[in-house]
Design a protein around this motif. Structure first.
Motif, PDB file in Angstrom:
ATOM      1  N   TYR A  61      39.586  20.110  50.591  1.00 58.22           N
ATOM      2  CA  TYR A  61      40.313  21.309  50.167  1.00 58.22           C
ATOM      3  C   TYR A  61      40.285  22.361  51.266  1.00 58.22           C
ATOM      4  O   TYR A  61      39.256  22.564  51.922  1.00 58.22           O
ATOM      5  CB  TYR A  61      39.679  21.864  48.886  1.00 58.22           C
ATOM      6  CG  TYR A  61      40.222  23.218  48.477  1.00 58.22           C
ATOM      7  CD1 TYR A  61      41.404  23.321  47.750  1.00 58.22           C
ATOM      8  CD2 TYR A  61      39.554  24.392  48.831  1.00 58.22           C
ATOM      9  CE1 TYR A  61      41.917  24.555  47.382  1.00 58.22           C
ATOM     10  CE2 TYR A  61      40.058  25.636  48.470  1.00 58.22           C
ATOM     11  CZ  TYR A  61      41.244  25.708  47.746  1.00 58.22           C
ATOM     12  OH  TYR A  61      41.741  26.941  47.393  1.00 58.22           O
ATOM     13  N   ASP A  66      47.055  24.254  46.707  1.00 53.31           N
ATOM     14  CA  ASP A  66      47.336  24.389  45.281  1.00 53.31           C
ATOM     15  C   ASP A  66      46.186  23.751  44.497  1.00 53.31           C
ATOM     16  O   ASP A  66      45.872  22.575  44.672  1.00 53.31           O
ATOM     17  CB  ASP A  66      48.653  23.684  44.942  1.00 53.31           C
ATOM     18  CG  ASP A  66      49.135  23.986  43.533  1.00 53.31           C
ATOM     19  OD1 ASP A  66      48.304  24.386  42.694  1.00 53.31           O
ATOM     20  OD2 ASP A  66      50.342  23.818  43.276  1.00 53.31           O
ATOM     21  N   LEU A  67      45.546  24.534  43.619  1.00 52.23           N
ATOM     22  CA  LEU A  67      44.407  24.025  42.858  1.00 52.23           C
ATOM     23  C   LEU A  67      44.797  22.869  41.942  1.00 52.23           C
ATOM     24  O   LEU A  67      43.944  22.060  41.567  1.00 52.23           O
ATOM     25  CB  LEU A  67      43.787  25.157  42.032  1.00 52.23           C
ATOM     26  CG  LEU A  67      43.102  26.270  42.848  1.00 52.23           C
ATOM     27  CD1 LEU A  67      42.596  27.362  41.913  1.00 52.23           C
ATOM     28  CD2 LEU A  67      41.950  25.698  43.660  1.00 52.23           C
ATOM     29  N   ARG A  68      46.101  22.796  41.600  1.00 55.36           N
ATOM     30  CA  ARG A  68      46.538  21.700  40.741  1.00 55.36           C
ATOM     31  C   ARG A  68      46.483  20.357  41.457  1.00 55.36           C
ATOM     32  O   ARG A  68      46.567  19.304  40.826  1.00 55.36           O
ATOM     33  CB  ARG A  68      47.959  21.962  40.251  1.00 55.36           C
ATOM     34  CG  ARG A  68      48.057  23.138  39.276  1.00 55.36           C
ATOM     35  CD  ARG A  68      49.495  23.463  38.944  1.00 55.36           C
ATOM     36  NE  ARG A  68      50.228  23.934  40.128  1.00 55.36           N
ATOM     37  CZ  ARG A  68      51.494  24.324  40.112  1.00 55.36           C
ATOM     38  NH1 ARG A  68      52.179  24.282  38.977  1.00 55.36           N
ATOM     39  NH2 ARG A  68      52.086  24.743  41.207  1.00 55.36           N
ATOM     40  N   LEU A  70      43.882  19.342  43.127  1.00 54.72           N
ATOM     41  CA  LEU A  70      42.488  18.893  43.225  1.00 54.72           C
ATOM     42  C   LEU A  70      42.305  17.533  42.557  1.00 54.72           C
ATOM     43  O   LEU A  70      42.807  17.290  41.456  1.00 54.72           O
ATOM     44  CB  LEU A  70      41.556  19.911  42.562  1.00 54.72           C
ATOM     45  CG  LEU A  70      41.202  21.162  43.386  1.00 54.72           C
ATOM     46  CD1 LEU A  70      40.454  22.164  42.514  1.00 54.72           C
ATOM     47  CD2 LEU A  70      40.359  20.779  44.587  1.00 54.72           C
ATOM     48  N   PRO A  81      35.121  19.811  47.224  1.00 55.21           N
ATOM     49  CA  PRO A  81      36.477  19.767  46.681  1.00 55.21           C
ATOM     50  C   PRO A  81      37.433  18.978  47.584  1.00 55.21           C
ATOM     51  O   PRO A  81      37.491  19.216  48.799  1.00 55.21           O
ATOM     52  CB  PRO A  81      36.881  21.242  46.591  1.00 55.21           C
ATOM     53  CG  PRO A  81      36.033  21.937  47.596  1.00 55.21           C
ATOM     54  CD  PRO A  81      34.733  21.178  47.652  1.00 55.21           C
TER      55      PRO A  81
END
Length: 319
Positions: A61, A66-68, A70, A81
């Motif tokens: 990461y 974009d956290l989506r 992950l 991450p």
């Protein structure tokens, strides 16, 4: 605006004019990250699937990702991450169905509907080509359908625009309005029989002759493709002037009506508005996203507005 516009400006459109719309198509996209103000956002956006996504890599990461994206399993397993990244498929055919029937040879303000349809098709073709898509289409009038196979080349776009300009130039006030409403369905059926999947299909027409059979064909196309309907209409369908005369034709029959009389103006206006709403409702029932374009305004401005790139005006909706 041209310094010395042709006397046919707005009535016919040349190949040079369609080719020149390449510049005005830059920066526009039907599929990628539409703003909230766009008609393609929300319900419309969910109906246009866009290109497929191919997995590219699993990597650490980075701030701004974009956290989506992950990957929780990989992140839990490695204690750090991780995100999955994808890239868009670049091999997507864009097919344009362009209406140049005699019923399109009409306009009360800026241009004829046939010219607006040609300009919109040119903008869509350039947009698809600039996105790296293959571009082709079907151009149809009352008697024939010209097919241009989708290819990823500037020459393919030029061939499509040449077919459009040829059929546009063949339209004439001396021509008899052919009673061939089934020509729209023939073009749609050609698409269905082609058996293509994962295509972007844009239909630019006033959809005269649209019936329940047309709705079924549109649904068949939309089952495996992204389909978008662009309905062109003339401002007279919204509001007739209080004075003047109009010539109504049906085949070889021609009737001149005087608009000064309310007994003539109101029934005719009600009929035009009712027919516009009827066709729009049929298209909506096909579950195909519908955009509407007036021949009283420039094509690039309207397209930018529908894509959320221009502020929307306070004009009333045609339906």
């Amino acid at each position: 605006m041209q310094d010395n516009p042709s006397p046919w400006h707005g009535v016919q459109v040349s190949l040079a004019e369609l080719m020149a719309l390449e510049f005005k198509a830059r920066g526009l996209s039907l599929l990628a990250h539409q703003p909230r103000a766009s008609l393609l956002a929300g319900n419309h956006g969910s109906r246009l699937r866009g290109r497929g996504l191919d997995f590219e890599e699993l990597r650490r990461y980075q701030p701004g990702d974009d956290l989506r994206a992950l990957d929780w399993r990989a992140s839990s397993r490695r204690g750090l991450p991780y995100v999955k990244t994808y890239h868009e498929e670049r091999d997507r055919p864009a097919l344009l169905l362009v209406d140049q029937r005699m019923n399109m040879y009409f306009g009360s303000q800026r241009s004829f509907k046939s010219v607006l349809a040609a300009e919109l098709a040119a903008l869509l073709g350039w947009m698809a080509w600039q996105a790296g898509d293959r571009v082709g289409g079907l151009v149809f009038n009352d008697a024939r359908i010209e097919a241009i196979a989708p290819r990823r080349s500037r020459q393919s776009v030029a061939a499509l625009l040449a077919a459009i300009s040829r059929q546009n130039a063949a339209l004439s006030a001396d021509s008899v309005l052919a009673d061939a409403p089934g020509q729209l369905d023939l073009a749609l059926r050609r698409c269905v029989q082609g058996g293509g999947h994962d295509q972007l299909i844009c239909i630019v027409s006033d959809f005269a002759g649209c019936t329940e059979a047309s709705v079924q064909l549109l649904r068949q196309l939309a089952a495996h493709n992204d389909v978008l309907a662009l309905q062109v209409y003339d401002p007279l369908a919204l509001r007739l002037p209080e004075r003047g005369r109009v010539l109504v034709t049906q085949g070889q029959l021609q009737v001149e009506l005087t608009l000064d009389r309310a007994t003539v103006r109101k029934p005719l206006g009600d009929y035009l508005q009712g027919r516009l709403r009827e066709v729009a409702e049929l298209l909506r029932r096909s579950r195909v996203p519908l955009l509407m374009f007036s021949s009283g305004e420039e094509a690039p401005l309207q397209l930018r507005r529908e894509l959320g790139r221009e502020p929307r005006r306070g004009a009333r909706s045609p339906v």
